[in-house]
Design an enzyme around this catalytic site. Structure first.
Site, PDB file in Angstrom:
ATOM      1  N   ASP A  97     -23.971  32.969   7.759  1.00 25.21           N
ATOM      2  CA  ASP A  97     -23.902  34.380   7.390  1.00 25.21           C
ATOM      3  C   ASP A  97     -24.196  34.465   5.897  1.00 25.21           C
ATOM      4  O   ASP A  97     -23.459  33.910   5.084  1.00 25.21           O
ATOM      5  CB  ASP A  97     -22.480  34.883   7.703  1.00 25.21           C
ATOM      6  CG  ASP A  97     -22.432  36.348   8.051  1.00 25.21           C
ATOM      7  OD1 ASP A  97     -23.101  37.128   7.347  1.00 25.21           O
ATOM      8  OD2 ASP A  97     -21.730  36.713   9.012  1.00 25.21           O
ATOM      9  N   ASP A 199     -26.076  39.848   5.948  1.00 23.70           N
ATOM     10  CA  ASP A 199     -25.012  40.856   5.996  1.00 23.70           C
ATOM     11  C   ASP A 199     -25.369  42.156   5.278  1.00 23.70           C
ATOM     12  O   ASP A 199     -25.921  42.128   4.173  1.00 23.70           O
ATOM     13  CB  ASP A 199     -23.775  40.243   5.332  1.00 23.70           C
ATOM     14  CG  ASP A 199     -22.557  41.142   5.357  1.00 23.70           C
ATOM     15  OD1 ASP A 199     -22.003  41.339   6.442  1.00 23.70           O
ATOM     16  OD2 ASP A 199     -22.162  41.650   4.286  1.00 23.70           O
ATOM     17  N   GLU A 263     -28.527  42.610   9.354  1.00 22.19           N
ATOM     18  CA  GLU A 263     -27.537  43.594   9.806  1.00 22.19           C
ATOM     19  C   GLU A 263     -27.764  44.906   9.079  1.00 22.19           C
ATOM     20  O   GLU A 263     -27.422  45.055   7.911  1.00 22.19           O
ATOM     21  CB  GLU A 263     -26.106  43.119   9.519  1.00 22.19           C
ATOM     22  CG  GLU A 263     -25.069  44.055  10.116  1.00 22.19           C
ATOM     23  CD  GLU A 263     -23.768  44.185   9.324  1.00 22.19           C
ATOM     24  OE1 GLU A 263     -22.767  44.629   9.906  1.00 22.19           O
ATOM     25  OE2 GLU A 263     -23.750  43.872   8.115  1.00 22.19           O
ATOM     26  N   HIS A 324     -17.650  41.277  15.207  1.00 28.92           N
ATOM     27  CA  HIS A 324     -16.318  41.234  14.612  1.00 28.92           C
ATOM     28  C   HIS A 324     -15.933  42.536  13.919  1.00 28.92           C
ATOM     29  O   HIS A 324     -14.859  42.621  13.329  1.00 28.92           O
ATOM     30  CB  HIS A 324     -16.277  40.078  13.609  1.00 28.92           C
ATOM     31  CG  HIS A 324     -17.236  40.295  12.477  1.00 28.92           C
ATOM     32  ND1 HIS A 324     -18.612  40.305  12.660  1.00 28.92           N
ATOM     33  CD2 HIS A 324     -17.047  40.566  11.163  1.00 28.92           C
ATOM     34  CE1 HIS A 324     -19.200  40.547  11.514  1.00 28.92           C
ATOM     35  NE2 HIS A 324     -18.272  40.716  10.588  1.00 28.92           N
ATOM     36  N   ASP A 325     -16.823  43.528  13.963  1.00 27.87           N
ATOM     37  CA  ASP A 325     -16.541  44.809  13.309  1.00 27.87           C
ATOM     38  C   ASP A 325     -16.303  45.949  14.296  1.00 27.87           C
ATOM     39  O   ASP A 325     -15.819  47.012  13.901  1.00 27.87           O
ATOM     40  CB  ASP A 325     -17.735  45.224  12.429  1.00 27.87           C
ATOM     41  CG  ASP A 325     -17.948  44.298  11.250  1.00 27.87           C
ATOM     42  OD1 ASP A 325     -16.957  43.777  10.712  1.00 27.87           O
ATOM     43  OD2 ASP A 325     -19.119  44.104  10.868  1.00 27.87           O
TER      44      ASP A 325
HETATM   45  C1  GLC Z   1     -20.657  43.586   7.168  1.00 29.53           C
HETATM   46  C2  GLC Z   1     -19.689  42.650   7.869  1.00 29.53           C
HETATM   47  C3  GLC Z   1     -18.293  43.170   7.679  1.00 29.53           C
HETATM   48  C4  GLC Z   1     -17.991  43.188   6.204  1.00 29.53           C
HETATM   49  C5  GLC Z   1     -19.037  43.975   5.430  1.00 29.53           C
HETATM   50  C6  GLC Z   1     -18.938  43.700   3.973  1.00 29.53           C
HETATM   51  O1  GLC Z   1     -20.743  44.810   7.751  1.00 29.53           O
HETATM   52  O2  GLC Z   1     -20.038  42.512   9.206  1.00 29.53           O
HETATM   53  O3  GLC Z   1     -17.354  42.426   8.378  1.00 29.53           O
HETATM   54  O4  GLC Z   1     -16.729  43.750   5.989  1.00 29.53           O
HETATM   55  O5  GLC Z   1     -20.350  43.643   5.810  1.00 29.53           O
HETATM   56  O6  GLC Z   1     -19.437  42.432   3.677  1.00 29.53           O
END
Ligand code: GLC
Length: 519
Positions: A97, A199, A263, A324-325
């Protein structure tokens, strides 16, 4: 081979909750390595591991203080190398990641940057003078609530943080910063890493000169404070697409080229831009449509059709049910539809990513207030924004802590017998056995990996489509409804969510899905 991900299935490991081997209640790298056999048996092709880098853990590791190290919570670099070697020996790829939008405030770069206005690293972050009234430079709101700017008293300027104040945003307009980050990528690629999930990319280029964000006319409180304004000047800014192309160029320095999965949450046309105009940015911008989709056959047809139609020529699709979100899929669509959701994920056209535990039908776990870990829940309590419920440990065996750990884990866990891996392995009718059967089919049937997607339509509550390759046609029928569906489909039944008792020509039971080889 160089585009292994077109045939592959990715599995997201949330390392804190996979397997603990040190007895501190938090999962670690040795734990992952010890469970690679489970993943090999499951039949996945690649693992993506959420952040394992040194971090003060204000945002569960998404606040990185050293991009090229391993946090002692998870082990050592040697442990990581052993994991990669073992995964590769089993034919599995390893993705990490990459968190480029921000660092931890404990990162040496930020400490250097905040030391003085003249620091050579000052410009690696986003600094602005206070507004005339002394307040923040713009009205931007942090993703986790509160202003997105914090005043650095010592130097009299505000720094930007799209997330927590402990997660200062990096300034990607700075060339030196970019090169330093590309070197981070190379460090991991040189260590054998096969790619990155990248990310929060939509946040890489906020434009403070453009000023305030306008209010969101559709806002309701349950969306959380950050959504009360649109991301007009903060999200999906043009500079990001140049950066994504540069990242891809780094990935292309390697043979085979490394995979980049971006993402970016956004509308379909917005997300498509992350492929790059010449398909020269991310090979896979995550497609999150199913993560939020209303579970209704007509709606699913619309989403699938719109997504396919919007794909640039030659772009490869991908699908996701959870991460995980976001809420667990089995909780969101209900346990009765969880198998249909998995069948959809693994038979629709494109690379699937399975979130750890969804193959077990894991559901959101209720977290008592005194066990809350997620800063979002701490900042905005009781509104259901917190992400702890979807991050709970896996129960591998019967026993006090489910074989996950020898002590009470960092988050409470679901120890229900029906959730236990060992029991699911032993039961032919379990969600795990079903997921395995689907993954095996995907490996055996090129139609499911490379076939065209045809005739996507809803017949009543049944979502159906065909995967066709070289004249061979596989029909997928998913009864999204709660009633029996009188639908005739001639052919040979290959797999049903209801097990062996199903017959191709019979009506579909409520919540039943079927894969049929058409005649
Ligand atoms: C992304 C991750 C999340 C995190 C955010 C800040 O959306 O998936 O878990 O809190 O970025 O890094």
């Amino acid at each position: 081979m160089s585009e292994w991900w077109k045939d592959g299935v990715i599995y997201q490991i949330y390392p804190r909750s996979f397997q603990d081997t040190t007895g501190n209640g938090i999962g670690d790298l040795k734990g992952i390595t010890s469970r690679l056999g489970y993943l090999e048996d499951l039949g996945i092709d690649a693992i993506w591991i959420s952040p394992i880098f040194p971090s003060p853990m204000k945002d569960a590791g998404y606040d990185v203080s050293d991009y090229t190290g391993i946090d002692p919570t998870f082990g050592t670099l040697e442990d990581f190398e052993a994991l990669v070697a073992d995964a590769h020996a089993r034919g599995m790829k390893v993705l990490l990641d990459f968190v480029p939008s921000h660092t931890s405030d404990q990162h040496p770069w930020f400490e250097e940057a905040r030391a003085s206005k003249d620091s050579p690293k000052r410009d690696w972050y986003v600094w602005r003078d206070p507004a005339p009234d002394g307040g923040p430079p713009t009205n931007w709101i942090s993703e986790f609530a509160g202003p997105a700017w914090t005043l650095d008293e010592a130097t009299g300027q505000y720094y930007l943080h799209v997330f927590l104040r402990e997660q200062p945003s990096l300034n990607w307009h700075n060339r030196e910063l970019r090169e330093a980050m590309y070197d981070v990528m190379r460090t991991w690629f040189d260590r054998g890493v096969d790619g990155f999930r990248v990310d929060a990319v939509e946040n890489m280029g906020p434009d403070p000169e453009a000023g305030d964000n306008p209010p969101n006319p559709d806002w309701v409180e349950s969306m959380g404070p950050a959504r009360s304004h649109l991301g007009t000047n903060t999200k999906h800014q043009p500079v990001i697409f140049d950066i994504a192309r540069e990242m891809r160029a780094v990935a292309e320095e390697y043979d085979p080229p490394r995979l980049l999965v971006g993402e970016a949450y956004g509308e379909i046309p917005q997300v498509m831009k992350y492929y790059g105009d010449a398909l020269d940015a991310f090979q896979q911008p995550f497609n999150f449509l199913l993560i939020e989709a209303e579970w209704d056959a007509g709606n699913l047809v619309r989403l699938i059709t719109e997504y396919e139609a919007a794909l640039p020529d030659g772009a490869w699709p991908n699908w996701v049910l959870g991460n995980h979100d976001r809420a667990r899929i089995a909780s969101r669509v209900g346990p009765a539809q969880a198998r249909n959701a998995m069948m959809l994920l693994l038979t629709i056209r494109g690379t699937p990513t399975i979130y750890q535990g969804d193959e077990l039908g894991m559901e959101n776990v209720v977290i008592p207030p005194d066990r809350v870990q997620d800063p979002w829940e701490k900042n905005v309590p009781g509104q259901g924004l917190g992400r702890d419920p979807v991050r709970t440990p896996i129960a591998w065996e019967d026993g006090p802590f489910g074989g996950f750990s020898t002590v009470d884990p960092w988050l409470p866990m679901d120890l229900g017998p029906e959730r236990v891996v060992a029991r699911q392995i032993a039961s032919e009718g379990s969600m795990l056995s079903f997921t395995r059967a689907l993954l095996k089919l995907r490996r055996e049937m090129p139609e499911l990996r490379r076939g065209t997607l045809e005739d996507v339509r809803a017949e009543g509550d049944v979502l159906r489509y065909a995967r066709v390759l070289d004249g061979s046609r596989i029909e997928v029928l998913l009864n999204i409804g709660t009633e029996e569906a009188m639908l005739r489909q001639e052919g040979a039944l290959i797999l049903s969510t209801s097990g062996d008792s199903a017959v191709a020509e019979d009506p579909l039971a409520p919540g039943e899905g079927r894969i049929i080889r058409a005649e």
